[in-house]
Design a protein around this motif. Structure first.
Motif, mmCIF file in Angstrom:
data_model
loop_
_atom_site.group_PDB
_atom_site.id
_atom_site.type_symbol
_atom_site.label_atom_id
_atom_site.label_comp_id
_atom_site.label_asym_id
_atom_site.label_seq_id
_atom_site.Cartn_x
_atom_site.Cartn_y
_atom_site.Cartn_z
ATOM 1 N N ILE A 410 45.006 22.484 2.491
ATOM 2 C CA ILE A 410 46.069 22.684 1.519
ATOM 3 C C ILE A 410 45.800 21.800 0.304
ATOM 4 O O ILE A 410 45.903 20.569 0.364
ATOM 5 C CB ILE A 410 47.444 22.384 2.128
ATOM 6 C CG1 ILE A 410 47.679 23.310 3.339
ATOM 7 C CG2 ILE A 410 48.546 22.577 1.081
ATOM 8 C CD1 ILE A 410 48.977 23.073 4.058
ATOM 9 N N ALA A 411 45.444 22.421 -0.802
ATOM 10 C CA ALA A 411 45.066 21.718 -2.018
ATOM 11 C C ALA A 411 46.300 21.151 -2.736
ATOM 12 O O ALA A 411 47.408 21.691 -2.585
ATOM 13 C CB ALA A 411 44.306 22.666 -2.934
ATOM 14 N N PRO A 412 46.113 20.042 -3.494
ATOM 15 C CA PRO A 412 44.843 19.333 -3.705
ATOM 16 C C PRO A 412 44.510 18.439 -2.514
ATOM 17 O O PRO A 412 45.376 17.702 -2.026
ATOM 18 C CB PRO A 412 45.113 18.520 -4.967
ATOM 19 C CG PRO A 412 46.593 18.261 -4.938
ATOM 20 C CD PRO A 412 47.201 19.478 -4.318
ATOM 21 N N VAL A 413 43.271 18.527 -2.088
ATOM 22 C CA VAL A 413 42.859 17.748 -0.931
ATOM 23 C C VAL A 413 41.348 17.535 -1.002
ATOM 24 O O VAL A 413 40.629 18.357 -1.563
ATOM 25 C CB VAL A 413 43.254 18.454 0.388
ATOM 26 C CG1 VAL A 413 42.416 19.702 0.624
ATOM 27 C CG2 VAL A 413 43.176 17.513 1.574
ATOM 28 N N THR A 414 40.879 16.405 -0.429
ATOM 29 C CA THR A 414 39.451 16.105 -0.390
ATOM 30 C C THR A 414 39.043 15.840 1.051
ATOM 31 O O THR A 414 39.708 15.060 1.760
ATOM 32 C CB THR A 414 39.120 14.872 -1.242
ATOM 33 O OG1 THR A 414 39.427 15.154 -2.609
ATOM 34 C CG2 THR A 414 37.640 14.515 -1.134
ATOM 35 N N ILE A 415 37.976 16.491 1.472
ATOM 36 C CA ILE A 415 37.370 16.219 2.773
ATOM 37 C C ILE A 415 36.140 15.366 2.504
ATOM 38 O O ILE A 415 35.199 15.806 1.853
ATOM 39 C CB ILE A 415 36.979 17.517 3.497
ATOM 40 C CG1 ILE A 415 38.138 18.520 3.493
ATOM 41 C CG2 ILE A 415 36.483 17.212 4.902
ATOM 42 C CD1 ILE A 415 39.399 18.033 4.161
ATOM 43 N N GLY A 416 36.159 14.114 2.993
ATOM 44 C CA GLY A 416 35.129 13.151 2.649
ATOM 45 C C GLY A 416 33.765 13.492 3.210
ATOM 46 O O GLY A 416 33.611 14.291 4.145
#
Length: 459
Positions: A410-416
């Motif tokens: 679910i944006a905004p989101v970052t997967i490291g």
């Protein structure tokens, strides 16, 4: 150097097309007919082009833009009357004036150039572009004298039975000495079956004055086809498709089934590309060497790099890198940028997203408004949830991440970088580098409960 001008006759409404679209704007291989004419005239380095417009003038000028000047024929009183509308622009000039029809999209630059050079070399006052056809009904006939010189041009409606047997026709394209044209056109009468002012009468008037008249015959009657109805439009499409496919094959492109391959005129394809049956390539697409496109694939305004394979898919306004594998049944929507050696599999949709090198989205996923790094694996059923009903947001998946099946990001989101997302997770918070994210309900087993449900259904 002799000054050269062109007048494009594009004022006819085209009632036989039975369409709300202005006739010369009907497309052949994806491009309006009048634009084909302009494109083939441009290499001749004409000093000016004047387009005669009527009904639908604004839509024609929107298409052609500043490639031409415009004059309006308010009443449709014949071809000579149409040409007269350009008189104020050209009457005081010296040189050669080429008159062409806006509904003849197949005439090539080579033919225009050959006609102009033939006319000027022979110092003729008028030269007609002619060709031989097996079925001349509806066309003006070229009547020659015993020495083979053009005696006159007679319209089909005004021709005698004997004249109608002639197979050399007037294509509607002419070269004139500009000064002679404007002087002779004043004497054209409308005393004929249609009550119109015919441009071919200018040729007869000049001949009666003892002026030299020429005729340049093109050996390819197909290119002189005038489009007046839907059937002729389909025939023009067929001829141009064959011509373009032949050009690409001569240049080293492997088109497996040319009869079932559609490549628009502005497409660039390098040698050793392979185009499979049922493929449509549109717009300003560029296909590089060793790429394989199709079968049954549509490419619109894309650049597809060396060795890429796109099969049973649609791609629009995107860039696809080297050795990328796409399809079957993928949809690459605008502003996708897919880097080298990536894979986009079956039933995957990508929109406004970058996919990094060697990353994989193998099946049944939607990746929209996203930055995906290199060597990322995105599992089946993954969705970047980019839209809240009003705004769209970015999903970032960094290098070497692994996204498990049926995950919602679910944006905004970052997967490291290097992180894992467990299958079935709904992720709405950033995932740090080298982490495992699990976001799902804990499984609960109620033993024997299924039997209760079944017994209840029996009652």
């Amino acid at each position: 150097m002799t000054q050269r001008y062109a007048v494009i006759l594009a004022a006819g409404q085209g009632t036989r097309m039975k369409s709300k679209l202005y006739k010369v704007l009907h497309p052949v291989m994806g491009k309006p007919m009048v634009q084909h004419v302009i494109d083939q005239l441009t290499p001749a380095k004409l000093d000016s082009i004047i387009t005669v417009v009527g009904f639908g003038a604004e839509s024609v000028s929107e298409q052609i833009g500043n490639q031409s000047a415009y004059v309006v024929q308010k009443e449709q009183l014949g071809t000579a009357h149409a040409v007269q509308q350009a008189e104020d622009i050209l009457k005081d000039k010296q040189g050669t004036t080429l008159v062409v029809c806006g509904d003849t999209p197949l005439i090539t630059h080579d033919t225009y150039q050959a006609l102009i050079e033939f006319h000027e070399r022979n110092e003729a006052k008028a030269t007609v572009l002619t060709t031989n056809v097996s079925e001349p009904t509806g066309y003006g006939r070229i009547v020659r004298d015993a020495d083979g010189h053009v005696e006159r041009i007679v319209e089909h409606k005004d021709a005698s039975n004997e004249e109608r047997l002639l197979t050399e026709i007037n294509t509607g394209t002419y070269c004139f000495d500009n000064a002679a044209l404007w002087k002779a056109i004043q004497d054209v009468s409308n005393d004929n079956a249609q009550g119109e002012y015919y441009l071919p009468d200018v040729v007869e008037i000049l001949k009666d004055k003892g002026e030299k008249i020429g005729a340049y015959m093109t050996p390819d009657p197909d290119e002189t086809l005038g489009v007046n109805d839907r059937a002729a439009l389909a025939e023009a499409e067929k001829v141009m498709k064959k011509r373009l496919n032949h050009m690409h094959m001569k240049n080293g492109v492997a088109i497996i089934d040319p009869d079932h391959t559609y490549i628009e005129p502005d497409v660039v394809i390098e040698a050793d590309a392979v185009i499979q049956p049922g493929t449509i390539i549109r717009g300003k697409s560029v296909i590089h060497a060793d790429a394989q496109i199709g079968p049954h694939t549509e490419i619109i305004d894309c650049e597809i790099d060396e060795g890429a394979v796109v099969t049973h898919s649609v791609a629009k306004n995107s860039r696809i890198g080297k050795r990328v594998q796409i399809g079957p049944y993928a949809h690459i929507r605008p502003e996708a940028d897919i880097a080298n050696d990536a894979k986009i599999g079956n039933f995957v949709e990508v929109k406004k997203a970058t996919i990094g090198e060697k990353s994989k989205v193998s099946h049944l996923s939607y990746i929209g408004d996203a930055h995906v790094g290199s060597q990322v694996n995105i599992g089946c059923g993954t969705i970047t949830v980019n839209y809240d009903g009003k705004n769209k947001f970015l999903t970032t998946i960094e290098d070497d991440a692994f996204i498990g099946c049926n995950s919602n990001l679910i944006a905004p989101v970052t997967i490291g970088k290097g992180s894992y997302v467990a299958a079935g997770s709904t992720i709405n918070k950033h995932v740090p580098e080298d982490s495992l994210a699990i976001a799902r309900e804990k499984q609960t087993n109620k033993e024997g409960y299924a039997a209760k449900i079944k017994n209840r259904q029996k009652d």
